[in-house]
Design a protein around this motif. Sequence first.
Motif, PDB file in Angstrom:
ATOM      1  N   GLU A   1      33.153  -4.932  -5.576  1.00 46.74           N
ATOM      2  CA  GLU A   1      32.197  -4.374  -6.529  1.00 46.74           C
ATOM      3  C   GLU A   1      30.797  -4.958  -6.374  1.00 46.74           C
ATOM      4  OE1 GLU A   1      32.703  -1.905  -8.616  1.00 46.74           O
ATOM      5  OE2 GLU A   1      34.798  -1.681  -7.962  1.00 46.74           O
ATOM      6  N   THR A   2      30.693  -6.195  -5.890  1.00 45.59           N
ATOM      7  CA  THR A   2      29.394  -6.867  -5.825  1.00 45.59           C
ATOM      8  C   THR A   2      29.228  -7.552  -4.473  1.00 45.59           C
ATOM      9  OG1 THR A   2      30.253  -8.969  -6.686  1.00 45.59           O
ATOM     10  CG2 THR A   2      29.491  -7.327  -8.310  1.00 45.59           C
ATOM     11  N   PRO A   3      27.989  -7.855  -4.086  1.00 48.29           N
ATOM     12  CA  PRO A   3      27.777  -8.608  -2.845  1.00 48.29           C
ATOM     13  C   PRO A   3      28.480  -9.961  -2.858  1.00 48.29           C
ATOM     14  CG  PRO A   3      25.719  -7.615  -3.556  1.00 48.29           C
ATOM     15  CD  PRO A   3      26.709  -7.389  -4.662  1.00 48.29           C
ATOM     16  N   GLU A   4      28.521 -10.601  -4.018  1.00 52.08           N
ATOM     17  CA  GLU A   4      29.192 -11.896  -4.124  1.00 52.08           C
ATOM     18  C   GLU A   4      30.690 -11.762  -3.848  1.00 52.08           C
ATOM     19  OE1 GLU A   4      25.386 -11.874  -6.037  1.00 52.08           O
ATOM     20  OE2 GLU A   4      27.148 -10.621  -6.426  1.00 52.08           O
ATOM     21  N   GLU A   5      31.276 -10.678  -4.328  1.00 47.33           N
ATOM     22  CA  GLU A   5      32.698 -10.450  -4.072  1.00 47.33           C
ATOM     23  C   GLU A   5      32.949 -10.136  -2.599  1.00 47.33           C
ATOM     24  OE1 GLU A   5      36.435  -7.663  -5.651  1.00 47.33           O
ATOM     25  OE2 GLU A   5      34.418  -7.383  -6.503  1.00 47.33           O
ATOM     26  N   ILE A   6      32.031  -9.394  -1.983  1.00 47.95           N
ATOM     27  CA  ILE A   6      32.135  -9.119  -0.542  1.00 47.95           C
ATOM     28  C   ILE A   6      32.108 -10.430   0.241  1.00 47.95           C
ATOM     29  CG2 ILE A   6      30.998  -8.072   1.459  1.00 47.95           C
ATOM     30  CD1 ILE A   6      29.943  -5.889  -0.394  1.00 47.95           C
ATOM     31  N   PHE A   7      31.177 -11.315  -0.129  1.00 44.36           N
ATOM     32  CA  PHE A   7      31.039 -12.601   0.558  1.00 44.36           C
ATOM     33  C   PHE A   7      32.322 -13.417   0.429  1.00 44.36           C
ATOM     34  CE2 PHE A   7      29.502 -16.797   1.553  1.00 44.36           C
ATOM     35  CZ  PHE A   7      28.459 -16.603   2.450  1.00 44.36           C
ATOM     36  N   ALA A   8      32.897 -13.443  -0.769  1.00 46.05           N
ATOM     37  CA  ALA A   8      34.125 -14.202  -0.997  1.00 46.05           C
ATOM     38  C   ALA A   8      35.286 -13.632  -0.196  1.00 46.05           C
ATOM     39  CB  ALA A   8      34.463 -14.221  -2.487  1.00 46.05           C
ATOM     40  N   LYS A   9      35.394 -12.300  -0.150  1.00 42.47           N
ATOM     41  CA  LYS A   9      36.472 -11.682   0.620  1.00 42.47           C
ATOM     42  C   LYS A   9      36.284 -11.910   2.112  1.00 42.47           C
ATOM     43  CE  LYS A   9      38.102  -8.144  -2.580  1.00 42.47           C
ATOM     44  NZ  LYS A   9      38.526  -6.737  -2.753  1.00 42.47           N
ATOM     45  N   LEU A  10      35.036 -11.871   2.570  1.00 42.16           N
ATOM     46  CA  LEU A  10      34.760 -12.128   3.983  1.00 42.16           C
ATOM     47  C   LEU A  10      35.238 -13.526   4.371  1.00 42.16           C
ATOM     48  CD1 LEU A  10      31.596 -11.254   5.976  1.00 42.16           C
ATOM     49  CD2 LEU A  10      32.411 -13.600   5.994  1.00 42.16           C
ATOM     50  N   LEU A  11      34.886 -14.526   3.554  1.00 44.62           N
ATOM     51  CA  LEU A  11      35.323 -15.890   3.854  1.00 44.62           C
ATOM     52  C   LEU A  11      36.846 -15.990   3.864  1.00 44.62           C
ATOM     53  CD1 LEU A  11      32.806 -18.056   1.785  1.00 44.62           C
ATOM     54  CD2 LEU A  11      32.744 -17.506   4.226  1.00 44.62           C
ATOM     55  N   HIS A  12      37.488 -15.310   2.924  1.00 45.63           N
ATOM     56  CA  HIS A  12      38.952 -15.377   2.846  1.00 45.63           C
ATOM     57  C   HIS A  12      39.608 -14.797   4.095  1.00 45.63           C
ATOM     58  CE1 HIS A  12      42.995 -15.290   1.234  1.00 45.63           C
ATOM     59  NE2 HIS A  12      43.055 -13.999   1.480  1.00 45.63           N
ATOM     60  N   VAL A  13      39.135 -13.626   4.554  1.00 43.60           N
ATOM     61  CA  VAL A  13      39.790 -12.999   5.710  1.00 43.60           C
ATOM     62  C   VAL A  13      39.486 -13.754   6.997  1.00 43.60           C
ATOM     63  CG1 VAL A  13      39.856 -10.709   4.639  1.00 43.60           C
ATOM     64  CG2 VAL A  13      37.921 -11.314   6.099  1.00 43.60           C
ATOM     65  N   VAL A  14      38.280 -14.325   7.112  1.00 41.94           N
ATOM     66  CA  VAL A  14      37.919 -15.056   8.333  1.00 41.94           C
ATOM     67  C   VAL A  14      38.609 -16.416   8.396  1.00 41.94           C
ATOM     68  CG1 VAL A  14      36.019 -16.184   9.576  1.00 41.94           C
ATOM     69  CG2 VAL A  14      35.709 -13.889   8.638  1.00 41.94           C
ATOM     70  N   LEU A  15      38.643 -17.108   7.280  1.00 47.03           N
ATOM     71  CA  LEU A  15      39.160 -18.476   7.272  1.00 47.03           C
ATOM     72  C   LEU A  15      40.668 -18.556   7.071  1.00 47.03           C
ATOM     73  CD1 LEU A  15      36.387 -20.138   5.076  1.00 47.03           C
ATOM     74  CD2 LEU A  15      36.566 -20.157   7.570  1.00 47.03           C
ATOM     75  N   GLU A  16      41.259 -17.558   6.385  1.00 45.89           N
ATOM     76  CA  GLU A  16      42.671 -17.662   6.034  1.00 45.89           C
ATOM     77  C   GLU A  16      43.499 -16.457   6.467  1.00 45.89           C
ATOM     78  OE1 GLU A  16      43.291 -18.868   1.934  1.00 45.89           O
ATOM     79  OE2 GLU A  16      41.264 -19.677   1.843  1.00 45.89           O
ATOM     80  N   ARG A  17      43.140 -15.285   5.979  1.00 51.35           N
ATOM     81  CA  ARG A  17      44.015 -14.124   6.136  1.00 51.35           C
ATOM     82  C   ARG A  17      44.271 -13.753   7.590  1.00 51.35           C
ATOM     83  NH1 ARG A  17      48.139 -11.664   3.640  1.00 51.35           N
ATOM     84  NH2 ARG A  17      48.160  -9.410   3.998  1.00 51.35           N
TER      85      ARG A  17
END
Length: 261
Positions: free
Chosen positions: A94-110
């Motif tokens: 919904e927001t740029p901040e949420e995009i940033f958080a999801k990006l970090l999650h998929v790159v670092l963990e998922r």
Amino acid sequence: MMDIVLMNQLLKAIPTEAGLLIVGDVDQLPSVGPGAVLSDIIDSGRIATVRLTEIFRQAGSSKIITNAHRINHGQLPVINKSENLSDFYCLYAETPEEIFAKLLHVVLERIPQRFNFDPINDIQVLTPMNRGGLGARSINLELQAKLNGQSEPKITRFGNTYAPGDKVIQRVNNYDKEVFNGDIGVIKSIEIEDAQVKIQYDDRLVDYDFSDLDEINLAYAASIHKSQGSEYPVVVIPLAMQHFMLLERNLIYTGVTRKNN
């Protein structure tokens, strides 16, 4: 990717009796240099042209290819809703901040956990812009801190801080070093006393004086424009309305098709 200056030199060098076959993807971003050589040749109607449009069976199972065609036709990508593994995933926020958080999650963990890809060597973040909260600069700083923040020694030159293990990209052609615009490497060592940095590009180790470091930049994230002509095992692309001035089909298509086979 050939601009009009290079095309002019190529045509001058070809013997009169020779033929010229041009193979390219006109749906990608145009060359960085002046001109739109391939699209202008096609639009002229003066040169015999064949356009491949069929998705053959061996490529039909690739959601990347399917969705690349959909993007070119102005359609939304098909999202994988099953539990079966796919080569294309689309996450919404919904927001740029949420995009940033999801990006970090998929790159670092998922992605590393699910697909066993290395977040530095295999995963490449490609973003429409360099500036802004979802630009390459901000993402680079965050991923550098998360992936390589403890590495020493550190040096700061030309606005960037580097340490052994950092992923970097060559920004200009350097014919003496035989490294070229868009080449990606990893810093192997920093020799403080000798004022040198050693960067590994594939099977080559290249020396940089500290004064040469304006030729490189961090490369955990890069712009889609800078990725032209390159391929990566995994591509992650953040898209938000703050990028609206650049959100055209050819930009998104170019980013999506940077994944290698």
